[in-house]
Design a protein around this motif. Structure first.
Motif, PDB file in Angstrom:
ATOM      1  N   SER A 109     -10.531  11.245   7.480  1.00 15.10           N
ATOM      2  CA  SER A 109      -9.384  10.721   6.574  1.00 15.10           C
ATOM      3  C   SER A 109      -9.669  12.015   5.707  1.00 15.10           C
ATOM      4  CB  SER A 109      -8.780   9.692   6.026  1.00 15.10           C
ATOM      5  OG  SER A 109      -8.940   9.720   5.108  1.00 15.10           O
ATOM      6  N   ALA A 111       0.776  -1.246   0.031  1.00 14.69           N
ATOM      7  CA  ALA A 111      -0.103   0.258   0.242  1.00 14.69           C
ATOM      8  C   ALA A 111       0.639   0.953   0.211  1.00 14.69           C
ATOM      9  CB  ALA A 111      -1.000  -0.227   1.159  1.00 14.69           C
ATOM     10  N   THR A 129      -2.428   8.632   1.380  1.00 19.23           N
ATOM     11  CA  THR A 129      -2.479   7.017   1.559  1.00 19.23           C
ATOM     12  C   THR A 129      -3.142   6.965   2.431  1.00 19.23           C
ATOM     13  OG1 THR A 129      -1.271   6.604   3.469  1.00 19.23           O
ATOM     14  CG2 THR A 129       0.104   7.422   0.686  1.00 19.23           C
ATOM     15  N   GLU A 130      -3.355   5.136   2.837  1.00 23.94           N
ATOM     16  CA  GLU A 130      -4.503   4.545   3.439  1.00 23.94           C
ATOM     17  C   GLU A 130      -3.740   4.604   5.013  1.00 23.94           C
ATOM     18  OE1 GLU A 130      -4.360   0.709   2.700  1.00 23.94           O
ATOM     19  OE2 GLU A 130      -5.485   0.562   0.655  1.00 23.94           O
ATOM     20  N   ARG A 162     -13.105   6.721   6.719  1.00 28.03           N
ATOM     21  CA  ARG A 162     -12.308   7.578   5.859  1.00 28.03           C
ATOM     22  C   ARG A 162     -13.645   8.993   6.065  1.00 28.03           C
ATOM     23  NH1 ARG A 162     -10.102   7.666   1.814  1.00 28.03           N
ATOM     24  NH2 ARG A 162     -10.655   5.392   1.399  1.00 28.03           N
ATOM     25  N   LEU A 189      -6.577   6.119   7.616  1.00 27.77           N
ATOM     26  CA  LEU A 189      -7.280   5.635   7.563  1.00 27.77           C
ATOM     27  C   LEU A 189      -7.332   4.224   8.129  1.00 27.77           C
ATOM     28  CD1 LEU A 189     -10.394   4.611   6.145  1.00 27.77           C
ATOM     29  CD2 LEU A 189      -9.136   4.095   4.206  1.00 27.77           C
ATOM     30  N   VAL A 190      -6.306   3.395   8.243  1.00 26.55           N
ATOM     31  CA  VAL A 190      -5.714   2.694   9.241  1.00 26.55           C
ATOM     32  C   VAL A 190      -5.653   3.541   9.965  1.00 26.55           C
ATOM     33  CG1 VAL A 190      -3.587   1.602   9.593  1.00 26.55           C
ATOM     34  CG2 VAL A 190      -4.635   1.823   7.264  1.00 26.55           C
TER      35      VAL A 190
END
Length: 247
Positions: free
Chosen positions: A195, A11, A182-183, A192, A186-187
């Motif tokens: 983010s 990712a 990036t993710e 969402r 969110l992680v």
């Protein structure tokens, strides 16, 4: 054709770095935990990419994977310590200890361990190390407690490696990005909405921006070392000092 080992290619910045280095003619060893994403990246990039599936915190699995590298990928010229994570945004007094230890194990212990394993080979080949730190290493923010501390470690470890490796020909760089969409967030938050709110209207950096920077660092002539490189989007700068007013 030089070979780079990039951790965390499933990712974000690691995935973008794998694409950038393969596109520039490098062979890449890409590590990650998610087999499906590794397989998809392998399908995309072909024989120039060799994937290794393991959790960066699992030294036994890591060693077995690295010791079993095919002949064409055994001579590693560049280590990119990209794998890392941030967990939680609570203040220290409300944070989960498990989040702290996971960040320390991933961002510090695992980075140190794989660096130690590969250093003899990197010295023998006069190679290079690029460590992914963060602006959080230098600029604290509420909720950044242990995450920022781990990235400060990465920065200082990089500089101390430079001191120890003087005369060896090995180059070491600490890359320190600000807001990269990036993710990652969110992680960290599991939301969402959070983010999107964080990055909305900022025009943040992309994973490809940081990957291109890593490639640029790696392509500098062997007599030149970039000690540390801090990057931010134009719309990000430094916050005012926090002030709590009583009453």
């Amino acid at each position: 054709m030089p070979t780079a080992l990039i951790t965390g290619v499933t990712a974000g910045i690691g995935e973008a770095a794998a694409r950038a280095f393969v596109g520039a003619g490098w062979k890449v060893i890409g590590t990650g935990r998610r087999a499906d994403r590794l397989a998809a990246l392998k399908d995309e990039l072909g024989e120039a990419l060799h994937t290794l599936e393991f959790d960066i915190r699992d030294e036994a699995a890591r060693d077995a994977a690295l010791d079993g590298l095919p002949e064409a990928f055994r001579d590693i010229d560049l280590l990119i310590n990209n794998a890392g994570l941030a967990l939680g945004l609570e203040p220290a007094q409300a944070a989960k200890l498990s989040n702290w230890t996971t960040m320390i194990d991933t961002n510090i212990a695992s980075l140190v361990s794989i660096t130690h394993k590969l250093l003899p080979a990197l010295v023998a080949r006069k190679g290079a190390i690029i460590n992914l730190s963060s602006v959080a290493a230098n600029y604290p923010y509420p909720g950044g407690n242990v995450y920022g501390a781990t990235k400060a470690f990465v920065r200082q470890f990089s500089l101390n490696l430079r001191s120890d490796l003087i005369g060896s020909g090995v180059r070491v760089c600490s890359i320190e990005p600000g807001m990269v969409e990036t993710e990652f967030t969110l992680v960290r938050t599991g939301s969402r909405e959070t983010s999107d709110q964080l990055y909305g209207g900022v025009n943040p950096m992309t994973a490809e921006d940081i990957a291109a920077t890593m490639l640029w660092v790696a392509q500098q002539p062997p007599h030149l070392n970039i000690n540390a490189l801090e990057l931010m989007p134009v719309n990000q700068a430094w916050s005012p000092f926090l002030v709590h007013r009583e009453g």
